[in-house]
Design an enzyme around this catalytic site. Sequence first.
Site, PDB file in Angstrom:
ATOM      1  CG  ASN A   7      43.908  55.627 -28.897  1.00  0.00           C
ATOM      2  OD1 ASN A   7      44.192  56.388 -27.962  1.00  0.00           O
ATOM      3  ND2 ASN A   7      44.967  54.774 -29.263  1.00  0.00           N
ATOM      4  CD  GLU A  34      47.499  55.142 -26.635  1.00  0.00           C
ATOM      5  OE1 GLU A  34      48.613  55.374 -26.061  1.00  0.00           O
ATOM      6  OE2 GLU A  34      47.344  55.543 -27.843  1.00  0.00           O
ATOM      7  CG  ASP A 147      44.974  52.494 -32.505  1.00  0.00           C
ATOM      8  OD1 ASP A 147      45.443  52.088 -33.412  1.00  0.00           O
ATOM      9  OD2 ASP A 147      45.754  53.271 -31.590  1.00  0.00           O
ATOM     10  CG  ASN A 149      48.877  51.263 -33.406  1.00  0.00           C
ATOM     11  OD1 ASN A 149      49.072  52.497 -33.848  1.00  0.00           O
ATOM     12  ND2 ASN A 149      48.947  50.658 -32.131  1.00  0.00           N
ATOM     13  CG  ASP A 218      41.482  54.708 -34.681  1.00  0.00           C
ATOM     14  OD1 ASP A 218      41.992  54.153 -33.401  1.00  0.00           O
ATOM     15  OD2 ASP A 218      42.241  55.715 -35.217  1.00  0.00           O
ATOM     16  CG  ASP A 247      47.185  60.992 -30.685  1.00  0.00           C
ATOM     17  OD1 ASP A 247      46.189  60.110 -30.245  1.00  0.00           O
ATOM     18  OD2 ASP A 247      48.370  60.727 -30.676  1.00  0.00           O
ATOM     19  CG  HIS A 248      43.463  57.712 -32.421  1.00  0.00           C
ATOM     20  ND1 HIS A 248      43.742  56.518 -32.835  1.00  0.00           N
ATOM     21  CD2 HIS A 248      44.663  57.722 -31.484  1.00  0.00           C
ATOM     22  CE1 HIS A 248      44.864  56.185 -32.685  1.00  0.00           C
ATOM     23  NE2 HIS A 248      45.461  56.864 -31.889  1.00  0.00           N
TER      24      HIS A 248
END
Length: 257
Positions: A7, A34, A147, A149, A218, A247-248
Amino acid sequence: MRIATFNVNGITSRLPALLQWLEETRPDVACLQELKAPQEKFPEAAINAAGYQAVWHGQKSWNGVAVLARGAAPVEVGRGLPGDPEDEQSRYIEAAIDGVMVVCLYLPNGNPAPGPKFDYKLRWFDRLIARGAELIASGAPVVLAGDFNVMPTDIDVYKPERWVNDALFRPETREAFHRLLAQGWCDALRTMHPDERIYTFWDYFRNAYARDAGLRIDHLLLSPSLKGALQAANVDREVRGREKPSDHAPTWVELDL
């Protein structure tokens, strides 16, 4: 074959970091989420110059998924998750690469929960489970990468008690993930690291990365015919610690095909 999911949290702003990671690790396939860029703004030339060909499904400002392949052109099989013709969010794409079906997905976040966004997340999950059953029934070698989530278990989140009402950890979300796994999918990272606290995401706030206050959201799920090919799985967590990172962190599997 090394298949990775990452991501990127905005492909335009993170392109240098993405290209650095591709050059260093040279995955055979990279699934990106993303993108946050419309279809025409995908940096195809830069990706090609790095040695990759791509198929992608863009969307202005939000969402967006792509599949990159090195040494072989990915053949797009489908875009958009079946089951809701009115869903216009760019969260799902399927591509065939060297005899393997690679599915790149970005499952909705769902917060705040309860609420309309959480309802959408659960409906999307139901559609994914329906599509997953079709893919399993096909007998083809398939990788579901992206991802999701969702933190499937307590070991996938640094402080479970703080997340009980979050859409990523609510019982309904975890139950949906386990319904998907029950079709026969192999959670590659957890299979290779059954008892380890291993994370793929660290928030930008509260110094989360330095404190290792992370989440495992993930995932790479393997269809039954690929489970025996699994050789390794891990997270390139150092990428998260670089300048202006996503942030991943990239997460990958190594398959002996």
